[in-house]
Design a protein around this motif. Sequence first.
Motif, PDB file in Angstrom:
ATOM      1  N   VAL A  51       0.685  -1.385  -0.038  1.00  0.00           N
ATOM      2  CA  VAL A  51       0.066  -0.127   0.509  1.00  0.00           C
ATOM      3  C   VAL A  51       0.686   1.319   0.024  1.00  0.00           C
ATOM      4  O   VAL A  51       0.655   2.387  -0.692  1.00  0.00           O
ATOM      5  N   THR A 120      -5.824   6.028   4.461  1.00  0.00           N
ATOM      6  CA  THR A 120      -5.704   4.335   3.076  1.00  0.00           C
ATOM      7  C   THR A 120      -6.740   3.456   3.904  1.00  0.00           C
ATOM      8  O   THR A 120      -7.330   2.438   3.190  1.00  0.00           O
ATOM      9  N   PHE A 179      -4.381  -5.561   1.464  1.00  0.00           N
ATOM     10  CA  PHE A 179      -3.897  -3.903   2.317  1.00  0.00           C
ATOM     11  C   PHE A 179      -4.346  -4.239   3.493  1.00  0.00           C
ATOM     12  O   PHE A 179      -4.971  -4.427   3.830  1.00  0.00           O
TER      13      PHE A 179
END
Length: 315
Positions: A51, A120, A179
């Motif tokens: 990521v 994120t 992720f």
Amino acid sequence: MSSRNRNILIVVGAIIAGIAARLLFPMGQPAISVKAEEIFGIPNFTNSMFVLLLVDIFLIVIAFLATRNMQMVPKGLQNFMEWVLEMMFNFFSSINKKWTPAAFPLLATIFLMVLVSNWTGLLPGFGSIGFCHAGESHASLALNIQDPYAGLVPSPFAAAEGESKYLGCQPGESIVELFRAPTADLNLTLALALIAVFAIEYFGFRALGVGYLGKFFNVKGGAVGFIVGIFEFISEIARIPAFMFRLFGNIFAGEVLLIVMIFLLPLALPIPFYIFEVFVGFIQAFIFSVLTIAFIGLATEHHGDDHSHAEGAHH
């Protein structure tokens, strides 16, 4: 109907909807991993590194798009990025005007990278999309997504008894997240802390030369000055875990909080916490960069500055 009664009905309705959602969408025990996990079968290449690579690419693309056609009168993305950077520069200058021009590239990089990395973790797919694995084996690397209807009565994807609760996985297999927010990994926050502290020491030596060491090893101040210098040295080293755990703790705790809220009441309850985590992500990036420039200011001060100022004010 009065506004008070309307608000009461809204609150009661939200509570009833949340309880109904918890009954209709029961979830298994949330899986929380403190350690970033390896993916793609590459040694030491973790989901947080993956990521972080995407974050770096995103920032580079934004920088390229904002500067590919520079104009004297900026507009569009160039105008927005110039506004952001100018606002950041002016704010850092208000803290330390002398050293902000030299430190600004580092400060802006830290702020933007930490900010995007924090946010994120709020994107869909984080914590739900990943790879199947059984125990310590990562041989089965079939991409899968956690069953969004697990426990629904009846679930359109309900697994038979003994089957995995993850779509695409075999019985007994769990999921390795694809992720993970980079700042929810202690390795990245440690690296950022080391970079920040190294920069602080660098600017200290740049401003004061070898005399900067006198702040920590004060032999002219007698026993008291020497002891104070040792405490200064310890506090300087302590900045590394302070930087590291502050950022990691807030971001990781935020992810755990969201998981718990979704586990308790899947529908309405998590929304305010998502908004709160957007704010927390910004504040943590802000604090990290502000503390860096503030500590640079302290490191570059001459030891006699306060005394000189006091004498000047007296005269």
